[in-house]
Write an enzyme that holds these catalytic residues in place. Structure first.
Site, PDB file in Angstrom:
ATOM      1  N   ARG A 285      52.058  78.096  56.714  1.00  0.00           N
ATOM      2  CA  ARG A 285      52.894  78.624  55.803  1.00  0.00           C
ATOM      3  C   ARG A 285      54.284  78.273  55.497  1.00  0.00           C
ATOM      4  O   ARG A 285      54.939  77.881  56.396  1.00  0.00           O
ATOM      5  CB  ARG A 285      52.731  80.419  56.313  1.00  0.00           C
ATOM      6  CG  ARG A 285      51.555  80.990  56.168  1.00  0.00           C
ATOM      7  CD  ARG A 285      51.322  81.287  54.708  1.00  0.00           C
ATOM      8  NE  ARG A 285      50.099  82.095  54.665  1.00  0.00           N
ATOM      9  CZ  ARG A 285      48.726  81.373  54.580  1.00  0.00           C
ATOM     10  NH1 ARG A 285      48.765  80.243  54.445  1.00  0.00           N
ATOM     11  NH2 ARG A 285      47.620  82.204  54.257  1.00  0.00           N
ATOM     12  N   GLU A 314      55.580  80.624  46.274  1.00  0.00           N
ATOM     13  CA  GLU A 314      54.258  79.945  45.593  1.00  0.00           C
ATOM     14  C   GLU A 314      54.087  80.315  44.309  1.00  0.00           C
ATOM     15  O   GLU A 314      54.051  81.452  44.129  1.00  0.00           O
ATOM     16  CB  GLU A 314      53.125  79.654  46.552  1.00  0.00           C
ATOM     17  CG  GLU A 314      53.348  79.023  47.949  1.00  0.00           C
ATOM     18  CD  GLU A 314      52.185  78.891  48.586  1.00  0.00           C
ATOM     19  OE1 GLU A 314      50.924  79.536  48.322  1.00  0.00           O
ATOM     20  OE2 GLU A 314      52.475  78.392  49.740  1.00  0.00           O
ATOM     21  N   HIS A 333      48.986  74.333  47.812  1.00  0.00           N
ATOM     22  CA  HIS A 333      48.130  75.264  48.795  1.00  0.00           C
ATOM     23  C   HIS A 333      46.681  74.971  48.518  1.00  0.00           C
ATOM     24  O   HIS A 333      45.899  75.686  48.135  1.00  0.00           O
ATOM     25  CB  HIS A 333      48.486  76.750  48.665  1.00  0.00           C
ATOM     26  CG  HIS A 333      48.318  77.658  49.611  1.00  0.00           C
ATOM     27  ND1 HIS A 333      48.876  78.654  49.794  1.00  0.00           N
ATOM     28  CD2 HIS A 333      47.218  77.487  50.475  1.00  0.00           C
ATOM     29  CE1 HIS A 333      48.708  79.426  50.889  1.00  0.00           C
ATOM     30  NE2 HIS A 333      47.506  78.569  51.367  1.00  0.00           N
TER      31      HIS A 333
HETATM   32  N1  LIG Z   1      47.098  75.831  53.868  1.00  0.00           N
HETATM   33  C1  LIG Z   1      45.752  76.516  53.817  1.00  0.00           C
HETATM   34  O1  LIG Z   1      45.034  76.712  52.712  1.00  0.00           O
HETATM   35  C2  LIG Z   1      45.197  77.133  54.898  1.00  0.00           C
HETATM   36  C3  LIG Z   1      46.412  77.860  55.843  1.00  0.00           C
HETATM   37  N2  LIG Z   1      46.080  78.372  56.962  1.00  0.00           N
HETATM   38  C4  LIG Z   1      47.161  78.871  57.928  1.00  0.00           C
HETATM   39  O2  LIG Z   1      47.099  78.084  59.062  1.00  0.00           O
HETATM   40  C5  LIG Z   1      47.371  78.961  60.165  1.00  0.00           C
HETATM   41  C6  LIG Z   1      46.424  78.834  61.333  1.00  0.00           C
HETATM   42  O3  LIG Z   1      45.059  79.312  60.954  1.00  0.00           O
HETATM   43  P1  LIG Z   1      44.210  79.312  62.151  1.00  0.00           P
HETATM   44  O4  LIG Z   1      44.290  78.262  63.100  1.00  0.00           O
HETATM   45  O5  LIG Z   1      42.842  79.845  61.395  1.00  0.00           O
HETATM   46  O6  LIG Z   1      44.542  80.477  62.919  1.00  0.00           O
HETATM   47  P2  LIG Z   1      44.414  81.199  64.508  1.00  0.00           P
HETATM   48  O7  LIG Z   1      44.822  82.400  64.672  1.00  0.00           O
HETATM   49  O8  LIG Z   1      43.018  80.590  64.989  1.00  0.00           O
HETATM   50  O9  LIG Z   1      45.601  80.076  64.832  1.00  0.00           O
HETATM   51  C7  LIG Z   1      46.982  80.435  64.943  1.00  0.00           C
HETATM   52  C8  LIG Z   1      47.583  79.983  66.381  1.00  0.00           C
HETATM   53  O10 LIG Z   1      48.935  80.117  66.536  1.00  0.00           O
HETATM   54  C9  LIG Z   1      49.310  80.617  67.586  1.00  0.00           C
HETATM   55  N3  LIG Z   1      50.658  81.021  67.623  1.00  0.00           N
HETATM   56  C10 LIG Z   1      51.366  82.399  67.265  1.00  0.00           C
HETATM   57  N4  LIG Z   1      52.471  82.315  67.283  1.00  0.00           N
HETATM   58  C11 LIG Z   1      53.043  81.224  67.733  1.00  0.00           C
HETATM   59  C12 LIG Z   1      54.210  80.590  67.878  1.00  0.00           C
HETATM   60  N5  LIG Z   1      55.195  81.515  67.864  1.00  0.00           N
HETATM   61  N6  LIG Z   1      54.306  79.452  68.506  1.00  0.00           N
HETATM   62  C13 LIG Z   1      53.297  78.366  68.459  1.00  0.00           C
HETATM   63  N7  LIG Z   1      51.912  78.980  68.160  1.00  0.00           N
HETATM   64  C14 LIG Z   1      51.866  80.263  67.766  1.00  0.00           C
HETATM   65  C15 LIG Z   1      48.256  81.738  67.983  1.00  0.00           C
HETATM   66  O11 LIG Z   1      48.504  81.906  69.448  1.00  0.00           O
HETATM   67  C16 LIG Z   1      47.093  80.965  67.771  1.00  0.00           C
HETATM   68  O12 LIG Z   1      46.309  80.270  68.753  1.00  0.00           O
HETATM   69  C17 LIG Z   1      47.733  80.427  59.665  1.00  0.00           C
HETATM   70  O13 LIG Z   1      48.890  80.487  59.195  1.00  0.00           O
HETATM   71  C18 LIG Z   1      46.849  80.184  58.264  1.00  0.00           C
HETATM   72  O14 LIG Z   1      47.163  81.068  57.344  1.00  0.00           O
HETATM   73  C19 LIG Z   1      44.840  78.489  57.311  1.00  0.00           C
HETATM   74  C20 LIG Z   1      43.572  77.990  56.560  1.00  0.00           C
HETATM   75  C21 LIG Z   1      43.865  77.255  55.135  1.00  0.00           C
HETATM   76  O1  LIG Z   2      43.259  80.928  54.668  1.00  0.00           O
HETATM   77  C1  LIG Z   2      44.477  80.921  54.689  1.00  0.00           C
HETATM   78  O2  LIG Z   2      45.336  81.171  55.296  1.00  0.00           O
HETATM   79  C2  LIG Z   2      44.951  80.208  53.346  1.00  0.00           C
HETATM   80  O3  LIG Z   2      46.197  79.931  53.347  1.00  0.00           O
HETATM   81  C3  LIG Z   2      44.114  79.831  52.164  1.00  0.00           C
HETATM   82  O4  LIG Z   2      44.558  80.465  51.136  1.00  0.00           O
HETATM   83  P1  LIG Z   2      43.761  80.550  49.899  1.00  0.00           P
HETATM   84  O5  LIG Z   2      42.670  81.439  50.209  1.00  0.00           O
HETATM   85  O6  LIG Z   2      43.090  79.119  49.559  1.00  0.00           O
HETATM   86  O7  LIG Z   2      44.762  81.134  48.954  1.00  0.00           O
END
Ligand SMILES: NC(=O)C1=CN([C@@H]2O[C@H](COP(=O)(O)OP(=O)(O)OC[C@H]3O[C@@H](n4cnc5c(N)ncnc54)[C@H](O)[C@@H]3O)[C@@H](O)[C@H]2O)C=CC1
Ligand SMILES: O=C(O)C(=O)COP(=O)(O)O
Length: 599
Positions: A285, A314, A333
């Protein structure tokens, strides 16, 4: 929702009393009630509860994969309206039972307020729920579900794509070639093999990025205060402190959620701790980076390059210094934007939203306890018992007493950590609050609503000898520091006490105050205490008063302290007796006190 002639009757509950006269319809929160005015006493009685025009309405506010939309259409009216302004969303939402969004829609407090109680589920077709005001959702009893797994690989692949593209200047070189230039030395890159990558947030995406980076020959370390060390070990990743991660890394990849504690976690102070020439990837993010500080760090050469998929705002401003920086590679994104991920996310969220609208407990609930299906099946009759005990207990409180302290005791032969009481507690709270307020309580907002009303619920587990086959033997609800309108409900220790068990799958009241009774909790209940003797004729007298107005008595039970001593009689009724019959029951000389309780 308008009731229409083609509407479907979902649920039909009729009274044994014959209805006559003109029916009338009223609709609240999509449930339409058909009422008949009885000619005999001109009272309104509700006989039939229907979900008319039974299809709920789901607003899909951002593009969702076709497979998901088709699934939704099998169950609901689906309104796909994209690019709504915040005002348009607030206007539409009052007509919707569910809302599905991606990351581009702010589901603010105003959205919940504008829904006036109709919105039951918000589905986030993706992982991050930082665009949904969770506190407001919970306060409004609205469930939030997400689709946490289907886009993991897509996000990880995008992270790796940015990492490799950044290290070899792919985007900049591409633009240069298209501009007619041939700048081979300008775009000399850096190699990945042997370099240290710090993965910040070792969750689903972070782990997948680590796996892939190891395949590229990188040395991967990770920082995540909550990640299990054995999972990291299994991938060959060392978990280290925040400072160690950022100070020893050649590349930093961000994969933590945006929360109050991760907001702007990469700031001036932390950029100063990094190795000069570090390269940063962000597919998590935008808000986890202080973007002004990053621009300064880029200008100072502390950060050699950054590859960013996400931004604090965004889309970012066109003239954003960060976006325009020559050492920044940016994508709009796109982390979750693969055909495969979008199809998967759409199905995952459609199933979660439809399940939630059907009243099933969601496995991906973000603001409610997730209860596995097998636990739920076991607990189901106790869930009903819990709500009914809450209802009984609160109706026994004398007006003006003010309920503050409620103690719930669960007795079971199972080990204490083998019983998840969150669901039971929520239902007791529902039972305690709904009869005395207009608030709608569900699993989502129960604890919040109790806290808001100053209701202190304490829970106790009592371990019984016996077979642990059943999850629970009994539930007891006690309300202390209150007066009761039925003195016999006060236990020897001075609290209102009701106790119940499940028998043959049906909740039973088994104790009130110090009196043992045994009545199934299916209709409504009259409790009366007799003076001194439990006269055999009493049952007949009460029964005939009720029979006079066709009130069906479903059961009777007498709980005595000793034969021919004080007794409490519990009478189950299918319909609500009139005030006159209740008065007549009170006038029976042997009845010392009585109370009518709706279940
Ligand atoms: N750019 C995009 O389109 C996408 C972005 N994302 C983002 O990626 C991130 C991770 O997604 P997932 O791996 O599925 O989530 P997840 O919940 O599996 O992993 C997040 C990890 O961050 C850790 N965490 C929490 N606070 C923390 C801190 N202060 N320092 C270090 N680690 C910390 C948690 O313990 C957890 O293991 C989310 O913010 C999600 O929104 C996910 C999918 C697509
Ligand atoms: O799943 C997430 O956290 C994402 O950031 C993906 O975002 P989107 O559904 O592509 O707008």
């Amino acid at each position: 929702m308008a009731a229409s002639a083609s509407s479907t009757i979902l649920k039909l509950r009729t009274s044994s009393t014959a209805a006559s006269g003109r029916p009338s319809l009223s609709t609240t929160f999509g449930v339409t009630t058909l009422s008949f005015r009885r000619r005999r006493d001109q009272r309104h009685r509700r006989f039939v509860v229907l979900a008319l025009d039974a299809k709920p309405t789901i607003l899909v506010a951002e593009k969702l994969g076709a497979a998901g939309v088709n699934l939704l259409k099998e169950f609901a009216n689906v309104d796909c309206s994209y690019n709504l302004t915040p005002e348009e969303l607030c206007t539409k939402i009052s007509l919707c039972d569910a809302l599905i969004v991606r990351s581009g829609t702010k589901v603010s407090r105003e959205v919940f307020e504008s829904s006036a109680g109709r919105l039951k589920v918000v589905g986030r077709a993706g992982v991050g729920i930082d665009n949904v005001d969770l506190a407001a959702a919970t306060e409004h009893g609205c469930l939030v579900v997400n689709a946490p797994t289907a886009n993991t690989v897509a996000a990880a692949e995008h992270g790796i794509a940015l990492l490799t593209a950044m290290s070899r200047n792919i985007a900049q070189a591409d633009a240069s070639v298209k501009a007619g230039k041939w700048e081979r030395s300008k775009y000399t890159g850096v190699s990945l093999v042997g370099k240290t990558l710090a993965v910040m947030g070792f969750g689903k995406v972070g782990s997948e990025v680590s796996r892939r980076a190891k395949g590229l020959g990188m040395h991967v370390i990770a920082h995540d205060p909550y990640a299990p060390a054995d999972r990291a070990r299994a991938i060959g990743v060392e978990l280290v402190s925040f400072d160690e991660a950022i100070s020893s890394a050649d590349f930093i990849s961000l994969h933590m959620p945006l929360t109050a504690s991760t907001s702007k976690i990469l700031n001036d102070e932390n950029f100063a701790k990094m190795k000069k020439g570090v390269r940063i990837v962000n597919v998590a993010r935008g808000g986890v980076i202080d973007e002004e500080a990053l621009v300064k760090a880029l200008d100072a050469g502390i950060v050699a390059q950054a590859a960013l998929d996400v931004f604090t705002v965004e889309p970012p401003a066109k003239d954003s210094k960060l976006i325009q920086h020559e050492n920044v590679t940016a994508t709009p994104h796109l982390g979750a934007s693969t055909m495969e991920a979008q199809e998967g996310v759409a199905i995952e969220i459609a199933e979660a939203v439809v399940g939630a609208l059907k009243g099933e407990l969601a496995a991906t609930a973000v603001n409610a306890p997730m209860v596995p299906a097998e636990v739920l099946t076991e607990l189901k009759p106790f869930v009903a018992l819990a709500e009914k005990l809450g209802r009984l207990a609160v109706q026994l409180v004398a007006g003006g007493s003010g309920v503050k302290n409620v103690k719930v005791t669960y007795a079971s032969a199972r080990a204490p950590d083998d019983l998840d009481t969150r669901l039971l507690r929520a239902m007791i709270i529902k039972g305690l609050i709904e009869p005395i307020s207009s608030v709608f309580v569900n699993l989502v907002n129960a604890d919040f609503t109790a806290k808001q009303r100053g209701l202190r619920i304490t829970e106790e587990r009592v371990i019984l000898d016996g077979s642990p086959e059943s999850p629970l033997e009994l539930i007891q609800v006690q309300i202390s520091n209150v007066e009761s309108k039925f003195a016999s409900a006060i236990s020897d220790s001075g609290e209102i006490k009701v106790e119940g068990r499940v028998k043959d799958g049906i909740p039973h009241l088994t104790k009130t105050g110090s009196f043992e009774v045994d009545v199934s909790l299916e209709g409504s209940l009259i409790l009366c205490r007799q003076v001194q003797v439990d006269q055999p004729g009493m049952i007949g007298k009460v029964g005939s008063i009720l029979a006079e107005e066709n009130v069906n008595v479903s059961f009777m039970s007498v709980g005595r302290i000793a034969p021919r001593k004080q007794a409490v009689m519990a009478i189950g009724v299918d319909e609500e007796p009139t005030k006159q019959s209740l008065k007549k029951i009170g006038e029976i000389p042997a009845v010392e006190e009585f109370v009518y309780l709706k279940l």
